[in-house]
Design an enzyme around this catalytic site. Sequence first.
Site, PDB file in Angstrom:
ATOM      1  N   GLY A   1       0.892  -1.295   0.011  1.00 27.28           N
ATOM      2  CA  GLY A   1       0.138  -0.062  -0.314  1.00 27.28           C
ATOM      3  C   GLY A   1       0.820   0.930   0.067  1.00 27.28           C
ATOM      4  CB  SER A   2      -0.024   4.501   1.521  1.00 23.83           C
ATOM      5  OG  SER A   2      -1.234   4.898   0.803  1.00 23.83           O
ATOM      6  CB  THR A   3       4.749   1.841   3.066  1.00 25.70           C
ATOM      7  OG1 THR A   3       4.046   0.653   3.049  1.00 25.70           O
ATOM      8  CG2 THR A   3       4.103   1.523   4.675  1.00 25.70           C
ATOM      9  CG  PHE A   4       5.831   0.115  -3.074  1.00 24.03           C
ATOM     10  CD1 PHE A   4       7.132  -0.637  -2.340  1.00 24.03           C
ATOM     11  CD2 PHE A   4       6.205  -0.068  -4.732  1.00 24.03           C
ATOM     12  CE1 PHE A   4       8.042  -1.187  -3.551  1.00 24.03           C
ATOM     13  CE2 PHE A   4       7.179  -0.327  -5.059  1.00 24.03           C
ATOM     14  CZ  PHE A   4       7.790  -0.884  -4.422  1.00 24.03           C
TER      15      PHE A   4
ATOM     16  CB  SER B   1      -1.499   8.713   2.011  1.00 18.31           C
ATOM     17  OG  SER B   1      -1.383   7.993   1.631  1.00 18.31           O
TER      18      SER B   1
END
Length: 596
Positions: free
Chosen positions: A317-320, A373
């Site tokens: 998800g958004s951590t990438f 995000s």
Amino acid sequence: MGRPRVVGRSIPSSTRRRVVPLEPVPVGRMRWVFALLCLGLFGLMGRMAWLQLFQAQALEARARSVQTQRTQPLGIRRPIVDRTGRIIALDEERYRLWLHPRYFNLPGDDPVLIRPPADVADRLAPLLSIPSTKILKQIGDRPSGIKLLEGLDPETAAAVRATGISGVDLESYLHRVYPQGELFANVVGFLNQERVPQAGLEQSRHDDLQRHELARSLRRGADGTPLPDNLDAGVFFGDDLRLQLTLDARLQALAAKALSAQVKKWNAKKGVAIVMDVTNGELLALASVPTYDPNRYWDFSSARFREWSVQDLYEPGSTFKPINLAIALQEGAIKANGQVYDNGMIKVGGWPINNHDRKVNGVIDFATVLQVSSNVGMVQAMRRLPADSYWDWLSRLRLDARPDTDLPGAIAGQLKSKEQFTKQPIEPATASFGQGFSLTPLKLVQLHALLANGGRLVSPHITRGLRAGNALASAGTRQGQQLLKPEVTRTVLAWMESVVEKGSGKGVRTPGYRIGGKTGTAQKALNGVYVPGALICSFVATLPIEDPRYVVLVVVDEPQGGNAYGSTVALPVAKSIIDGLLVIEKIPPSIAQSPG
């Protein structure tokens, strides 16, 4: 008077000695006797020659087997210690207590006296801290071969031996002990009752953990005196090596406690917390929940024996998103001061893509893209990069390859084929905000370390090698393959710092320290289908931004509740870990300066 006359007695003829006249031995008889003596002498000489010439080796081997006592190796395993030398696993001598009632006899008794079991039970009960009635019940009416207890420590065994009771035997054996309990179970593993490694480093580093031992052959003379011959070289050599890990028990305990509390609070399925030194790839903490006690592994489900942070895949998800922006910057598809337009929704190949909050953010820079995000902003940014170049970069980052690590069981991620990725526009679009492909938490830590250490891809690992005695290995040096330009990574780190200062990462702010971070709340996929309502919440942090040294990642699987996000579920755990890390590693406060 006259002289008395002596009257002689007559000797009976039956008592008179018979004198046998000597007669010459016949020559023939002498020859026969001489021939027999010569034949016997030749027979003895022939037997001696046979033994010396033809039976010598066999007889010598038989003699050696009688004179030689051979001792087999005990199979002692080397200890495992953390980076500070704290014991994580070691072998201890334990004892089994056997009873043979038909031989019960106390010191001072008549040797032929057989004591009743009650007398022996009364002597053993206080030493073993068990009632004598229980001992008698276990003995029953059996005459011998009764295993009363197993796992006696050396002190208790010495006390039992000191009683001198006949019919009470102690059998020694080696037992693997894990003093830290469940703290390192997820990476160290355990040995079963037969001392066969079943999981973790005990299994993957089995050969390294076997201590150098050789079978000893001690020859004795007729009087029992040891003879110093026929000894193999190195037979008396015994090493004192220990396997040293990079993990820190203090930080591991802190991470496990914070993670366990949060998983319980949110009724989550599982969670993991990882702390990595980005300069050399050393892991300082790798805590998983739920876990198990390797000293009592039989009380737990076998599903807990695997370390899911290196063996289970998930969509990051958004951590990438910071990784994707670094790729676009490296290829020149976007500029550090560039902007994108976010209207809250975009269609790609007929598929609608929305922001998680469905907000319209308008024209925003890339720092703001991370702060809010924005999924739409990421699609707008990454579509400027050709799909084939994008896929090449994901492959170059070894997303679909097994990480180069010493962690047992590590697996490769999953990435769509290049043909599918380039021909279906929805694939690079979903990949831009961290979905449509999968990796392990360990791989995500490695990629964020790539940003933190100036673009070098280091290998995550948890061992420093074997060290003798109390010696400890120092931390490894900077290493890794250069993949990204340092100026690219510095730009992305500055954007991540803005997330902590202005965005969803505010909860991790620490006065005096510059920290970068990114939250993530991704849908959970199972067999290619997203599970309704199932989320994976995560948070990744890099610190200190001015001279990055550590990456902290927390991932929590399937937290329950309507307010479950990366900022509410994973971030508090990371905050606790970072506070402890600053103290344990003595990290000085950051120099106050505005974000670059």
